[in-house]
Design a protein around this motif. Structure first.
Motif, PDB file in Angstrom:
ATOM      1  N   LEU A  88       0.896  -1.215   0.013  1.00  0.00           N
ATOM      2  CA  LEU A  88       0.201  -0.016  -0.065  1.00  0.00           C
ATOM      3  C   LEU A  88       0.899   1.072  -0.026  1.00  0.00           C
ATOM      4  O   LEU A  88       1.765   1.280   0.582  1.00  0.00           O
ATOM      5  N   CYS A  89       0.244   2.085  -0.658  1.00  0.00           N
ATOM      6  CA  CYS A  89       1.145   3.504  -0.997  1.00  0.00           C
ATOM      7  C   CYS A  89       0.085   4.572  -0.277  1.00  0.00           C
ATOM      8  O   CYS A  89      -1.273   4.203  -0.322  1.00  0.00           O
ATOM      9  N   ALA A  90       0.430   5.540   0.322  1.00  0.00           N
ATOM     10  CA  ALA A  90      -0.495   6.521   1.276  1.00  0.00           C
ATOM     11  C   ALA A  90       0.519   7.858   0.870  1.00  0.00           C
ATOM     12  O   ALA A  90       1.660   7.880   0.913  1.00  0.00           O
ATOM     13  N   SER A  91      -0.424   8.964   1.054  1.00  0.00           N
ATOM     14  CA  SER A  91       0.294  10.404   1.197  1.00  0.00           C
ATOM     15  C   SER A  91      -0.453  11.198   2.089  1.00  0.00           C
ATOM     16  O   SER A  91      -1.567  10.853   2.409  1.00  0.00           O
ATOM     17  N   SER A  92       0.408  12.208   2.740  1.00  0.00           N
ATOM     18  CA  SER A  92      -0.450  13.048   3.478  1.00  0.00           C
ATOM     19  C   SER A  92       0.242  14.510   3.352  1.00  0.00           C
ATOM     20  O   SER A  92       1.371  14.555   2.799  1.00  0.00           O
ATOM     21  N   PRO A  93      -0.445  15.459   3.734  1.00  0.00           N
ATOM     22  CA  PRO A  93      -0.003  16.836   3.445  1.00  0.00           C
ATOM     23  C   PRO A  93       1.535  16.954   4.128  1.00  0.00           C
ATOM     24  O   PRO A  93       2.419  17.650   3.211  1.00  0.00           O
ATOM     25  N   GLU A  94       2.071  16.438   5.269  1.00  0.00           N
ATOM     26  CA  GLU A  94       2.997  16.729   5.874  1.00  0.00           C
ATOM     27  C   GLU A  94       3.497  15.104   6.384  1.00  0.00           C
ATOM     28  O   GLU A  94       2.534  14.491   6.600  1.00  0.00           O
ATOM     29  N   ALA A  95       4.614  15.046   6.664  1.00  0.00           N
ATOM     30  CA  ALA A  95       5.002  13.679   7.217  1.00  0.00           C
ATOM     31  C   ALA A  95       4.678  13.439   8.636  1.00  0.00           C
ATOM     32  O   ALA A  95       4.401  12.017   8.888  1.00  0.00           O
ATOM     33  N   GLU A  96       4.263  14.474   9.270  1.00  0.00           N
ATOM     34  CA  GLU A  96       3.683  14.184  10.732  1.00  0.00           C
ATOM     35  C   GLU A  96       2.293  14.001  10.559  1.00  0.00           C
ATOM     36  O   GLU A  96       1.687  14.472  10.967  1.00  0.00           O
ATOM     37  N   TYR A  97       1.818  12.942   9.765  1.00  0.00           N
ATOM     38  CA  TYR A  97       0.352  12.637   9.608  1.00  0.00           C
ATOM     39  C   TYR A  97      -0.076  12.146  10.872  1.00  0.00           C
ATOM     40  O   TYR A  97      -1.425  11.851  10.840  1.00  0.00           O
ATOM     41  N   SER A  98       0.472  11.752  11.697  1.00  0.00           N
ATOM     42  CA  SER A  98       0.151  11.379  13.101  1.00  0.00           C
ATOM     43  C   SER A  98      -0.477  12.571  13.629  1.00  0.00           C
ATOM     44  O   SER A  98      -1.307  12.354  14.810  1.00  0.00           O
ATOM     45  N   MET A  99      -0.184  13.761  13.329  1.00  0.00           N
ATOM     46  CA  MET A  99      -0.691  14.807  13.947  1.00  0.00           C
ATOM     47  C   MET A  99      -2.206  15.038  13.273  1.00  0.00           C
ATOM     48  O   MET A  99      -2.896  14.381  13.041  1.00  0.00           O
ATOM     49  N   ASN A 100      -2.236  16.505  13.241  1.00  0.00           N
ATOM     50  CA  ASN A 100      -3.738  16.865  12.698  1.00  0.00           C
ATOM     51  C   ASN A 100      -3.970  16.837  11.184  1.00  0.00           C
ATOM     52  O   ASN A 100      -4.232  18.116  10.757  1.00  0.00           O
ATOM     53  N   THR A 101      -3.745  15.846  10.710  1.00  0.00           N
ATOM     54  CA  THR A 101      -4.240  15.504   9.136  1.00  0.00           C
ATOM     55  C   THR A 101      -4.544  14.166   9.064  1.00  0.00           C
ATOM     56  O   THR A 101      -4.144  13.130   9.698  1.00  0.00           O
ATOM     57  N   GLU A 102      -4.948  14.100   7.791  1.00  0.00           N
ATOM     58  CA  GLU A 102      -5.589  12.638   7.358  1.00  0.00           C
ATOM     59  C   GLU A 102      -4.482  12.104   6.398  1.00  0.00           C
ATOM     60  O   GLU A 102      -3.990  12.891   5.559  1.00  0.00           O
ATOM     61  N   ALA A 103      -4.344  10.743   6.192  1.00  0.00           N
ATOM     62  CA  ALA A 103      -3.766  10.317   5.071  1.00  0.00           C
ATOM     63  C   ALA A 103      -4.517   9.637   3.955  1.00  0.00           C
ATOM     64  O   ALA A 103      -5.622   9.132   4.313  1.00  0.00           O
ATOM     65  N   PHE A 104      -4.265   9.607   2.776  1.00  0.00           N
ATOM     66  CA  PHE A 104      -5.042   8.998   1.902  1.00  0.00           C
ATOM     67  C   PHE A 104      -4.001   7.706   1.204  1.00  0.00           C
ATOM     68  O   PHE A 104      -2.770   7.766   0.900  1.00  0.00           O
ATOM     69  N   PHE A 105      -4.737   6.613   0.917  1.00  0.00           N
ATOM     70  CA  PHE A 105      -4.162   5.196   0.699  1.00  0.00           C
ATOM     71  C   PHE A 105      -4.733   5.051  -0.664  1.00  0.00           C
ATOM     72  O   PHE A 105      -5.809   5.299  -1.077  1.00  0.00           O
ATOM     73  N   GLY A 106      -3.677   4.368  -1.308  1.00  0.00           N
ATOM     74  CA  GLY A 106      -4.144   3.769  -2.677  1.00  0.00           C
ATOM     75  C   GLY A 106      -4.746   2.508  -2.574  1.00  0.00           C
ATOM     76  O   GLY A 106      -4.797   1.951  -1.198  1.00  0.00           O
ATOM     77  N   GLN A 107      -5.160   1.842  -3.523  1.00  0.00           N
ATOM     78  CA  GLN A 107      -5.829   0.534  -3.508  1.00  0.00           C
ATOM     79  C   GLN A 107      -4.928  -0.653  -3.383  1.00  0.00           C
ATOM     80  O   GLN A 107      -5.263  -1.671  -3.228  1.00  0.00           O
ATOM     81  N   GLY A 108      -3.623  -0.320  -3.564  1.00  0.00           N
ATOM     82  CA  GLY A 108      -2.545  -1.510  -3.375  1.00  0.00           C
ATOM     83  C   GLY A 108      -2.326  -2.222  -4.400  1.00  0.00           C
ATOM     84  O   GLY A 108      -2.831  -2.045  -5.627  1.00  0.00           O
ATOM     85  N   THR A 109      -1.247  -2.674  -4.386  1.00  0.00           N
ATOM     86  CA  THR A 109      -0.607  -3.866  -5.475  1.00  0.00           C
ATOM     87  C   THR A 109      -0.335  -5.056  -4.861  1.00  0.00           C
ATOM     88  O   THR A 109       0.240  -5.299  -3.814  1.00  0.00           O
ATOM     89  N   ARG A 110      -1.095  -6.202  -5.284  1.00  0.00           N
ATOM     90  CA  ARG A 110      -1.273  -7.299  -4.712  1.00  0.00           C
ATOM     91  C   ARG A 110      -0.031  -7.966  -5.266  1.00  0.00           C
ATOM     92  O   ARG A 110       0.234  -8.375  -6.555  1.00  0.00           O
ATOM     93  N   LEU A 111       1.028  -8.335  -4.665  1.00  0.00           N
ATOM     94  CA  LEU A 111       2.104  -8.987  -5.329  1.00  0.00           C
ATOM     95  C   LEU A 111       2.386 -10.590  -4.865  1.00  0.00           C
ATOM     96  O   LEU A 111       2.101 -10.776  -3.573  1.00  0.00           O
ATOM     97  N   THR A 112       2.586 -11.269  -5.745  1.00  0.00           N
ATOM     98  CA  THR A 112       2.812 -12.822  -5.385  1.00  0.00           C
ATOM     99  C   THR A 112       4.356 -13.142  -5.964  1.00  0.00           C
ATOM    100  O   THR A 112       4.689 -12.822  -7.053  1.00  0.00           O
ATOM    101  N   VAL A 113       5.177 -13.652  -5.119  1.00  0.00           N
ATOM    102  CA  VAL A 113       6.317 -13.902  -5.557  1.00  0.00           C
ATOM    103  C   VAL A 113       6.396 -15.575  -5.553  1.00  0.00           C
ATOM    104  O   VAL A 113       6.393 -16.221  -4.599  1.00  0.00           O
ATOM    105  N   VAL A 114       6.938 -16.064  -6.691  1.00  0.00           N
ATOM    106  CA  VAL A 114       6.907 -17.670  -6.876  1.00  0.00           C
ATOM    107  C   VAL A 114       8.161 -17.968  -7.128  1.00  0.00           C
ATOM    108  O   VAL A 114       9.103 -17.385  -7.373  1.00  0.00           O
TER     109      VAL A 114
END
Lengths: 108, 116
Positions: free
Chosen positions: B90-116
């Motif tokens: 999963l990838c995510a982004s937020s306005p600032e790196a301290e998104y544990s603070m007073n801001t929200e993060a936005f997540f992508g849908q993800g890449t499903r990886l299979t290693v064979v």
């Protein structure tokens, strides 16, 4: 040891309120408490966050205990679309840690 | 546009392959994140980029190599992976790196990886 705990699963009837608890007894006084949810086959989605006082938005309410050792996410009227895994997130040092998550089932 | 776009959605790779995962956002966010999520587990933080510089590496093996070419793009280069690396990334982004603070993060849908 820093740790967030949540019940593994909860069940609710449609149109009824749901209270999802989270314990985070070791967070610092300046760390926000966040809640995200993850629907099947999707990335996590922001729900709500807060610091000390209760917070409301269009999705939910967040009730934070006065000592900040716990919080409760409140869905006022659960719908079938609210069935998801709900994660409580807290910051421990530099690590922004997802709790184990609560799988919410909503019964029609 | 409040989307974080991840490509590809699914990826199957052999243990000797080299592949890359891509993440893109156009919200002007200055912090971007990679998470790894195993089945029925919460996401685990791997890397944090703040203003295009790596700020947090959660002791991730060197077979995972992140790159932030510009403020909108985040890549994760994969080389010599093991089957146990199979997961949702999963990838995510937020306005600032301290998104544990007073801001929200936005997540992508993800890449499903299979290693064979």
């Amino acid at each position: 040891d820093a740790k967030t705990t949540q019940p593994n699963s909860m069940e609710s009837n449609e149109e009824e309120p749901v209270h999802l608890p989270c314990n985070h007894s070791t967070i610092s006084g300046t760390d926000y408490i966040h809640w995200y949810r993850q629907l099947p086959s999707q990335g996590p989605e922001y729900v709500i966050h807060g610091l000390t006082s209760n917070v409301n938005n269009r999705m939910a309410s967040l009730a934070i205990a006065e000592d900040r050792k716990s919080s409760t996410l409140i869905l006022h009227r659960a719908t079938l679309r609210d069935a998801a895994v709900y994660y409580c997130l807290c910051n421990y040092g530099q690590n922004f840690v997802f709790g184990p998550g609560t799988r919410l089932s909503v019964l029609p | 546009d409040t989307e974080v776009t991840q490509t590809p959605k699914h990826l199957v790779m052999g243990m000797t392959n080299k592949k890359s995962l891509k993440c893109e956002q156009h919200m002007g966010h200055r912090a971007m994140y990679w998470y790894k999520q195993k089945a029925k587990k919460p996401p685990e933080l791997m890397f944090v980029y703040s203003y295009e510089k790596l700020s947090i590496n959660e002791s991730v093996p060197s077979r995972f190599s992140p790159e932030c070419p510009n403020s909108s793009l985040l890549n994760l280069h994969l080389h010599a992976l093991q089957p146990e690396d199979s997961a949702l990334y999963l990838c995510a982004s937020s306005p600032e790196a301290e998104y544990s603070m007073n801001t929200e993060a936005f997540f992508g849908q993800g890449t499903r990886l299979t290693v064979v």
